[in-house]
Structure formats: structure tokens, C-alpha cells
Design a protein around this motif. Structure first.
Motif, PDB file in Angstrom:
ATOM      1  N   HIS A  58       0.841  -1.205   0.000  1.00  0.00           N
ATOM      2  CA  HIS A  58       0.000   0.000   0.000  1.00  0.00           C
ATOM      3  C   HIS A  58       0.874   1.253   0.000  1.00  0.00           C
ATOM      4  O   HIS A  58       0.868   2.048   0.929  1.00  0.00           O
ATOM      5  CB  HIS A  58      -0.944  -0.025   1.203  1.00  0.00           C
ATOM      6  CG  HIS A  58      -1.907  -1.171   1.155  1.00  0.00           C
ATOM      7  ND1 HIS A  58      -1.583  -2.425   1.659  1.00  0.00           N
ATOM      8  CD2 HIS A  58      -3.154  -1.273   0.636  1.00  0.00           C
ATOM      9  CE1 HIS A  58      -2.617  -3.241   1.463  1.00  0.00           C
ATOM     10  NE2 HIS A  58      -3.575  -2.563   0.844  1.00  0.00           N
ATOM     11  N   THR A  59       1.616   1.399  -1.080  1.00  0.00           N
ATOM     12  CA  THR A  59       2.680   2.384  -1.185  1.00  0.00           C
ATOM     13  C   THR A  59       2.395   3.358  -2.332  1.00  0.00           C
ATOM     14  O   THR A  59       1.346   3.295  -2.985  1.00  0.00           O
ATOM     15  CB  THR A  59       4.004   1.672  -1.482  1.00  0.00           C
ATOM     16  OG1 THR A  59       3.852   0.984  -2.750  1.00  0.00           O
ATOM     17  CG2 THR A  59       4.359   0.668  -0.400  1.00  0.00           C
ATOM     18  N   GLN A  60       3.389   4.210  -2.600  1.00  0.00           N
ATOM     19  CA  GLN A  60       3.282   5.092  -3.758  1.00  0.00           C
ATOM     20  C   GLN A  60       3.218   4.289  -5.059  1.00  0.00           C
ATOM     21  O   GLN A  60       2.628   4.749  -6.044  1.00  0.00           O
ATOM     22  CB  GLN A  60       4.461   6.066  -3.794  1.00  0.00           C
ATOM     23  CG  GLN A  60       4.422   7.118  -2.697  1.00  0.00           C
ATOM     24  CD  GLN A  60       5.541   8.136  -2.830  1.00  0.00           C
ATOM     25  OE1 GLN A  60       6.185   8.242  -3.869  1.00  0.00           O
ATOM     26  NE2 GLN A  60       5.782   8.898  -1.770  1.00  0.00           N
ATOM     27  N   GLN A  61       3.787   3.098  -5.079  1.00  0.00           N
ATOM     28  CA  GLN A  61       3.682   2.241  -6.267  1.00  0.00           C
ATOM     29  C   GLN A  61       2.219   1.892  -6.540  1.00  0.00           C
ATOM     30  O   GLN A  61       1.750   1.978  -7.688  1.00  0.00           O
ATOM     31  CB  GLN A  61       4.498   0.963  -6.077  1.00  0.00           C
ATOM     32  CG  GLN A  61       4.431   0.010  -7.273  1.00  0.00           C
ATOM     33  CD  GLN A  61       5.083  -1.342  -6.997  1.00  0.00           C
ATOM     34  OE1 GLN A  61       5.208  -1.765  -5.846  1.00  0.00           O
ATOM     35  NE2 GLN A  61       5.506  -2.030  -8.050  1.00  0.00           N
ATOM     36  N   HIS A  62       1.494   1.494  -5.501  1.00  0.00           N
ATOM     37  CA  HIS A  62       0.072   1.168  -5.659  1.00  0.00           C
ATOM     38  C   HIS A  62      -0.713   2.403  -6.082  1.00  0.00           C
ATOM     39  O   HIS A  62      -1.571   2.336  -6.972  1.00  0.00           O
ATOM     40  CB  HIS A  62      -0.470   0.597  -4.350  1.00  0.00           C
ATOM     41  CG  HIS A  62      -1.957   0.391  -4.351  1.00  0.00           C
ATOM     42  ND1 HIS A  62      -2.603  -0.364  -5.303  1.00  0.00           N
ATOM     43  CD2 HIS A  62      -2.931   0.859  -3.516  1.00  0.00           C
ATOM     44  CE1 HIS A  62      -3.914  -0.368  -5.052  1.00  0.00           C
ATOM     45  NE2 HIS A  62      -4.131   0.374  -3.987  1.00  0.00           N
ATOM     46  N   LEU A  63      -0.438   3.535  -5.454  1.00  0.00           N
ATOM     47  CA  LEU A  63      -1.113   4.777  -5.824  1.00  0.00           C
ATOM     48  C   LEU A  63      -0.846   5.108  -7.292  1.00  0.00           C
ATOM     49  O   LEU A  63      -1.759   5.491  -8.033  1.00  0.00           O
ATOM     50  CB  LEU A  63      -0.645   5.919  -4.924  1.00  0.00           C
ATOM     51  CG  LEU A  63      -1.255   7.298  -5.193  1.00  0.00           C
ATOM     52  CD1 LEU A  63      -2.766   7.279  -5.029  1.00  0.00           C
ATOM     53  CD2 LEU A  63      -0.622   8.349  -4.269  1.00  0.00           C
ATOM     54  N   THR A  64       0.398   4.946  -7.718  1.00  0.00           N
ATOM     55  CA  THR A  64       0.766   5.206  -9.110  1.00  0.00           C
ATOM     56  C   THR A  64      -0.017   4.308 -10.058  1.00  0.00           C
ATOM     57  O   THR A  64      -0.553   4.763 -11.081  1.00  0.00           O
ATOM     58  CB  THR A  64       2.272   4.972  -9.325  1.00  0.00           C
ATOM     59  OG1 THR A  64       2.994   5.909  -8.526  1.00  0.00           O
ATOM     60  CG2 THR A  64       2.667   5.135 -10.779  1.00  0.00           C
ATOM     61  N   GLU A  65      -0.099   3.036  -9.730  1.00  0.00           N
ATOM     62  CA  GLU A  65      -0.827   2.096 -10.585  1.00  0.00           C
ATOM     63  C   GLU A  65      -2.309   2.461 -10.663  1.00  0.00           C
ATOM     64  O   GLU A  65      -2.915   2.414 -11.737  1.00  0.00           O
ATOM     65  CB  GLU A  65      -0.636   0.674 -10.066  1.00  0.00           C
ATOM     66  CG  GLU A  65       0.783   0.157 -10.277  1.00  0.00           C
ATOM     67  CD  GLU A  65       1.085  -1.141  -9.557  1.00  0.00           C
ATOM     68  OE1 GLU A  65       2.057  -1.815  -9.971  1.00  0.00           O
ATOM     69  OE2 GLU A  65       0.377  -1.490  -8.587  1.00  0.00           O
ATOM     70  N   CYS A  66      -2.891   2.842  -9.531  1.00  0.00           N
ATOM     71  CA  CYS A  66      -4.306   3.225  -9.510  1.00  0.00           C
ATOM     72  C   CYS A  66      -4.554   4.468 -10.361  1.00  0.00           C
ATOM     73  O   CYS A  66      -5.492   4.513 -11.163  1.00  0.00           O
ATOM     74  CB  CYS A  66      -4.760   3.483  -8.077  1.00  0.00           C
ATOM     75  SG  CYS A  66      -4.972   2.009  -7.070  1.00  0.00           S
ATOM     76  N   LEU A  67      -3.718   5.486 -10.188  1.00  0.00           N
ATOM     77  CA  LEU A  67      -3.900   6.728 -10.936  1.00  0.00           C
ATOM     78  C   LEU A  67      -3.675   6.513 -12.432  1.00  0.00           C
ATOM     79  O   LEU A  67      -4.348   7.133 -13.265  1.00  0.00           O
ATOM     80  CB  LEU A  67      -2.958   7.804 -10.400  1.00  0.00           C
ATOM     81  CG  LEU A  67      -3.211   8.255  -8.957  1.00  0.00           C
ATOM     82  CD1 LEU A  67      -2.145   9.266  -8.524  1.00  0.00           C
ATOM     83  CD2 LEU A  67      -4.610   8.855  -8.790  1.00  0.00           C
ATOM     84  N   THR A  68      -2.751   5.630 -12.776  1.00  0.00           N
ATOM     85  CA  THR A  68      -2.500   5.315 -14.184  1.00  0.00           C
ATOM     86  C   THR A  68      -3.709   4.641 -14.807  1.00  0.00           C
ATOM     87  O   THR A  68      -4.131   4.987 -15.925  1.00  0.00           O
ATOM     88  CB  THR A  68      -1.254   4.423 -14.318  1.00  0.00           C
ATOM     89  OG1 THR A  68      -0.115   5.116 -13.789  1.00  0.00           O
ATOM     90  CG2 THR A  68      -0.991   4.072 -15.781  1.00  0.00           C
ATOM     91  N   HIS A  69      -4.293   3.679 -14.098  1.00  0.00           N
ATOM     92  CA  HIS A  69      -5.504   3.024 -14.595  1.00  0.00           C
ATOM     93  C   HIS A  69      -6.642   4.035 -14.739  1.00  0.00           C
ATOM     94  O   HIS A  69      -7.384   4.012 -15.736  1.00  0.00           O
ATOM     95  CB  HIS A  69      -5.928   1.895 -13.656  1.00  0.00           C
ATOM     96  CG  HIS A  69      -5.205   0.610 -13.875  1.00  0.00           C
ATOM     97  ND1 HIS A  69      -5.289  -0.120 -15.048  1.00  0.00           N
ATOM     98  CD2 HIS A  69      -4.367  -0.100 -13.068  1.00  0.00           C
ATOM     99  CE1 HIS A  69      -4.549  -1.207 -14.962  1.00  0.00           C
ATOM    100  NE2 HIS A  69      -3.976  -1.218 -13.768  1.00  0.00           N
ATOM    101  N   PHE A  70      -6.767   4.927 -13.762  1.00  0.00           N
ATOM    102  CA  PHE A  70      -7.870   5.882 -13.828  1.00  0.00           C
ATOM    103  C   PHE A  70      -7.696   6.858 -14.974  1.00  0.00           C
ATOM    104  O   PHE A  70      -8.670   7.293 -15.588  1.00  0.00           O
ATOM    105  CB  PHE A  70      -8.013   6.633 -12.495  1.00  0.00           C
ATOM    106  CG  PHE A  70      -9.204   7.557 -12.473  1.00  0.00           C
ATOM    107  CD1 PHE A  70     -10.451   7.118 -12.887  1.00  0.00           C
ATOM    108  CD2 PHE A  70      -9.082   8.871 -12.033  1.00  0.00           C
ATOM    109  CE1 PHE A  70     -11.556   7.964 -12.876  1.00  0.00           C
ATOM    110  CE2 PHE A  70     -10.170   9.724 -12.011  1.00  0.00           C
ATOM    111  CZ  PHE A  70     -11.415   9.272 -12.438  1.00  0.00           C
ATOM    112  N   ASP A  71      -6.460   7.188 -15.275  1.00  0.00           N
ATOM    113  CA  ASP A  71      -6.177   8.083 -16.393  1.00  0.00           C
ATOM    114  C   ASP A  71      -6.805   7.553 -17.686  1.00  0.00           C
ATOM    115  O   ASP A  71      -7.273   8.328 -18.523  1.00  0.00           O
ATOM    116  CB  ASP A  71      -4.659   8.221 -16.564  1.00  0.00           C
ATOM    117  CG  ASP A  71      -4.241   9.643 -16.843  1.00  0.00           C
ATOM    118  OD1 ASP A  71      -4.978  10.573 -16.452  1.00  0.00           O
ATOM    119  OD2 ASP A  71      -3.182   9.837 -17.448  1.00  0.00           O
ATOM    120  N   ALA A  72      -6.809   6.229 -17.823  1.00  0.00           N
ATOM    121  CA  ALA A  72      -7.321   5.609 -19.048  1.00  0.00           C
ATOM    122  C   ALA A  72      -8.843   5.597 -19.105  1.00  0.00           C
ATOM    123  O   ALA A  72      -9.421   5.425 -20.195  1.00  0.00           O
ATOM    124  CB  ALA A  72      -6.788   4.181 -19.172  1.00  0.00           C
TER     125      ALA A  72
END
Length: 213
Positions: free
Chosen positions: A48-62
Motif C-alpha cells: 500500500h505504497t506510492q507504487q500502488h497509488l501510481t498504478e491506480c492513478l495510471t488506470h484511472f487516467d485511461a
């Protein structure tokens, strides 16, 4: 040293942060983003890190255009794991409360605060979202949070190890039993992903990943 991933991540955070608050028509407190990123970088976190946050925001971008209220979904993503005490049972609630307080301090309406609170609570994954006012956005948010289940086999294995590290304090036999129960519960659903986009993109891979656990 190759700093390209950090640069990309930083750019994503800045773009998402500005876009999210602009969508709400609000201005955040000056130090809020830094406080959130510091929370996601706490040493007790492995998944539950910045890596997870990054992955979530990247998916949402799409899928930004698919959200009914994209600013609220984005805010829920930013805050959904803001509080992460590895032995607590109320992380989502406390994260939602932090989000509501931040939104209120920025002048958000009660309706926005209530919807963001409900969106964050949907990431408890105890049941599919059903509250009418947030149902479509909650399904999108939950699918994004669960996208890791449909990641590449290598990333899924890394995720599995990261979660195990967060629960290192639990006796291994107990952990493995409980963990298998959780993952199998997703596999037993008629559909892991509720939205057409993520169902088409990730459902088959998620079932392959989970069948190996």
C-alpha cells in the motif's frame, strides 16, 4: 542511476493532483499532497505504497471519461489507503475521514464529502457497491483498486510478496490460510470486475493469477 521511473511518477502525481482538484472546482491546502505522499511512503508499507497509488492513478487516467464525477473518484483514489496501520481494522474509515476533513477545509459541499467518503468505504471490498448516488463510480473505483489481481504474473507475484511482508507479524500458517481465503473469494465471484473496461482488460489474467494461489 536511472531516475526515469521517479520522474514519470512525479509527473503523474502532479498532473493527477491538479486535474482532480480542478474537476472539483476547489483549491487544496498547500501541504496536503506532500502529506499524502509521505503517508504512502511510511516504512510499515510494502504494497500500500506510492507504487500502488501510481498504478491506480495510471488506470484511472485511461478511464477518466467513464466516471460520472471524475474529480470525486480521483480524490477517493488519492485517499483510499492514506491511513494504513497494519494491525487496524478501520483504515478505510480513517482514510475517508481524512479526505472529508481535507475537502471541507477546501470548501467542498456536504454532498461531495459524503460521496467521496462512500467511495473510499467501497474499497473495503466487503460487498459490491450498491448506493445509487455513487454506484457507477464506485464500481470503477473498486475495479481500479483490484486491477492488481489482473497484473502480469511477475507483478502479481511481487504484489503477493508485498502483502505477505505487511503481514509478517501474523503466524505463517494462519496468514497463508487467511490469504488463500481472501484470494479464492474473488475467484469464486461470477465476475471479479464490474465494469466492461476492466472485465475485458483484466478478468482472464486475474483468474489465471488467482488459480495459482
Amino acid at each position: 542511476m536511472n531516475t526515469e521511473p521517479d520522474t514519470r511518477q512525479s509527473s503523474l502525481f502532479q498532473t493527477s493532483w491538479q486535474r482532480s482538484w480542478a474537476a472539483l472546482g476547489l483549491t487544496p491546502p498547500a501541504d496536503l499532497q506532500q502529506r499524502l505522499l509521505a503517508a504512502y511512503a511510511q516504512p510499515q508499507r510494502h504494497y500500500h505504497t506510492q507504487q500502488h497509488l501510481t498504478e491506480c492513478l495510471t488506470h484511472f487516467d485511461a478511464v477518466w471519461q467513464q466516471a460520472q464525477r471524475p474529480g470525486e473518484v480521483a480524490m477517493a483514489l488519492w485517499f483510499h489507503d492514506a491511513i494504513y496501520d497494519i494491525k487496524a481494522q478501520d483504515n478505510e474509515l480513517r482514510s475517508a475521514q481524512w479526505a472529508v476533513q481535507a475537502l471541507k477545509n477546501s470548501g467542498a459541499t456536504d454532498e461531495i464529502c459524503q460521496r467521496v467518503h462512500a467511495l473510499i468505504m467501497a474499497t473495503c471490498h466487503t460487498a459490491p457497491p450498491t448506493e445509487a448516488s455513487i454506484e457507477a463510480d464506485a464500481k470503477l473505483l473498486v475495479d481500479i483498486d483490484l486491477a492488481i489481481l489482473g497484473a502480469s504474473p511477475a507483478r502479481f507475484a511481487e504484489y503477493d510478496a508485498q502483502v505477505a511482508a505487511e503481514y509478517a507479524w501474523v503466524p505463517r500458517l494462519v496468514y497463508r490460510f487467511k490469504r488463500k481465503q481472501v484470494l479464492q473469494s474473488f475467484l469464486q465471484r461470477d465476475a471479479i470486475y464490474a465494469t466492461p473496461h476492466f472485465h475485458q482488460l483484466l478478468e482472464a489474467q486475474a483468474r489465471r493469477n488467482l488459480s495459482q494461489t
